[in-house]
Scaffold this motif. Structure first.
Motif, mmCIF file in Angstrom:
data_model
loop_
_atom_site.group_PDB
_atom_site.id
_atom_site.type_symbol
_atom_site.label_atom_id
_atom_site.label_comp_id
_atom_site.label_asym_id
_atom_site.label_seq_id
_atom_site.Cartn_x
_atom_site.Cartn_y
_atom_site.Cartn_z
ATOM 1 N N ASP A 11 22.220 -4.828 33.465
ATOM 2 C CA ASP A 11 21.542 -3.765 32.722
ATOM 3 C C ASP A 11 21.597 -2.417 33.438
ATOM 4 O OD1 ASP A 11 20.741 -5.572 30.722
ATOM 5 O OD2 ASP A 11 19.027 -6.201 31.941
ATOM 6 N N LYS A 13 22.795 1.212 35.193
ATOM 7 C CA LYS A 13 23.568 2.421 34.909
ATOM 8 C C LYS A 13 23.666 2.764 33.423
ATOM 9 C CE LYS A 13 23.620 3.050 39.022
ATOM 10 N NZ LYS A 13 22.735 4.141 39.495
ATOM 11 N N GLN A 14 22.549 2.665 32.729
ATOM 12 C CA GLN A 14 22.533 2.984 31.304
ATOM 13 C C GLN A 14 22.862 4.451 31.041
ATOM 14 O OE1 GLN A 14 22.114 0.795 28.800
ATOM 15 N NE2 GLN A 14 21.957 -0.899 30.250
ATOM 16 N N ARG A 15 22.563 5.318 32.003
ATOM 17 C CA ARG A 15 22.838 6.742 31.798
ATOM 18 C C ARG A 15 24.333 7.072 31.826
ATOM 19 N NH1 ARG A 15 18.779 9.881 35.744
ATOM 20 N NH2 ARG A 15 18.815 7.927 36.910
ATOM 21 N N SER A 17 26.374 5.405 29.865
ATOM 22 C CA SER A 17 26.889 4.767 28.642
ATOM 23 C C SER A 17 27.774 5.679 27.813
ATOM 24 C CB SER A 17 25.720 4.259 27.786
ATOM 25 O OG SER A 17 24.876 5.333 27.419
ATOM 26 N N PRO A 22 29.777 -1.245 28.593
ATOM 27 C CA PRO A 22 28.855 -2.126 29.319
ATOM 28 C C PRO A 22 29.541 -2.913 30.427
ATOM 29 C CG PRO A 22 28.402 -2.216 26.972
ATOM 30 C CD PRO A 22 29.655 -1.415 27.120
ATOM 31 N N ARG A 25 30.153 -0.578 33.360
ATOM 32 C CA ARG A 25 28.911 -0.284 34.081
ATOM 33 C C ARG A 25 28.508 -1.460 34.959
ATOM 34 N NH1 ARG A 25 27.294 1.479 28.909
ATOM 35 N NH2 ARG A 25 25.617 -0.063 28.796
ATOM 36 N N ASP A 181 24.459 8.250 38.919
ATOM 37 C CA ASP A 181 23.655 8.065 37.712
ATOM 38 C C ASP A 181 24.213 8.808 36.506
ATOM 39 O OD1 ASP A 181 21.570 6.384 38.679
ATOM 40 O OD2 ASP A 181 20.728 8.101 39.742
ATOM 41 N N ARG A 220 29.087 1.875 18.461
ATOM 42 C CA ARG A 220 27.804 1.297 18.007
ATOM 43 C C ARG A 220 27.904 0.909 16.535
ATOM 44 N NH1 ARG A 220 25.672 5.765 20.949
ATOM 45 N NH2 ARG A 220 24.813 5.089 22.945
#
Length: 220
Positions: A11, A13-15, A17, A22, A25, A181, A220
């Motif tokens: 989960d 390093k969402q920043r 994206s 995924p 990351r 980040d 998405r």
């Protein structure tokens, strides 16, 4: 004792994206974690290391480097470090040094500077490159003040350290200061000198080419 908190890497390093998938990351988080633990393993005079995590990859890495694992409950970095600090206190550790697992340019000279600069009682804080986060925190005694991590943790940590009445040293260390980040951090990681695993990975993605950039919104 050195404490390295590692949250669930899948989960992480969402920043990033907007530029990484995924899978990318996840691979980056794993590579950075390995870079940090490798640097610690190569530090000949280091204190004992404990990886504070429940992530299976991080646990396997810790075993490879003969580091201890302190299991956390995935409730967050702050609570994980609070729990691990209590473990250190129970063992009579004279100091704790907390470093995150996403500062892949960390090096032995910077780590040694923290130790050499540290007062017998007091703190050493290393801010991130923006001066907002805390990328290393030395405390002696090990529970001198509580750590509360987040995007703007440095000034609260500095205030808490000064409130103890003991010396607090602030060090500007460029390797430790460089976390990853934001997309621009990723480009800087690839461009920096060195050949760490995370750097090789970032360079392999050729992020300067628009064809290689992952556009999360399109998937998405």
């Amino acid at each position: 004792m050195i404490l390295v908190p590692v949250k669930n890497l899948v989960d992480a390093k969402q920043r990033l994206s907007s530029v990484l998938s995924p899978e990318q990351r996840f691979a980056l988080a794993q590579a950075m974690c390995e870079d940090v633990l490798q640097a610690l393993a190569c530090w000949p005079t280091r204190p004992a290391v404990a990886v504070v995590t429940s992530d299976s990859f991080a646990c396997d890495l810790a075993a490879r480097f003969n580091f201890e694992v302190v299991a956390d409950d995935n409730s967050g970095e702050t609570s994980a470090i609070e729990m691990a600090t209590a473990v250190c206190r129970g063992r009579g550790a004279e100091s704790t040094l907390v470093v995150p697992a996403d500062i892949p340019l960390i090096d032995i000279a910077e780590l040694q500077e923290i130790v050499d600069t540290a007062p017998p009682g007091g703190a050493v804080l290393v801010p991130d490159a923006a001066g907002r986060g805390t990328n290393a925190a030395w405390r002696a005694p090990g529970d001198l003040f509580p750590l509360r991590f987040g995007n703007d943790s440095f000034l609260p940590h500095l205030a808490a350290a000064k409130a103890t009445g003991l010396p607090c040293v602030v060090l500007e260390l460029p390797g430790i200061a460089r976390d990853v980040d934001r997309p621009e951090d990723l480009h800087e990681l690839a461009a920096a000198s060195g050949d760490r695993q995370s750097q090789r990975l970032a360079r392999s993605w050729n992020l300067g080419s628009r064809d290689q950039v992952y556009h999360g919104a399109e998937h998405r």
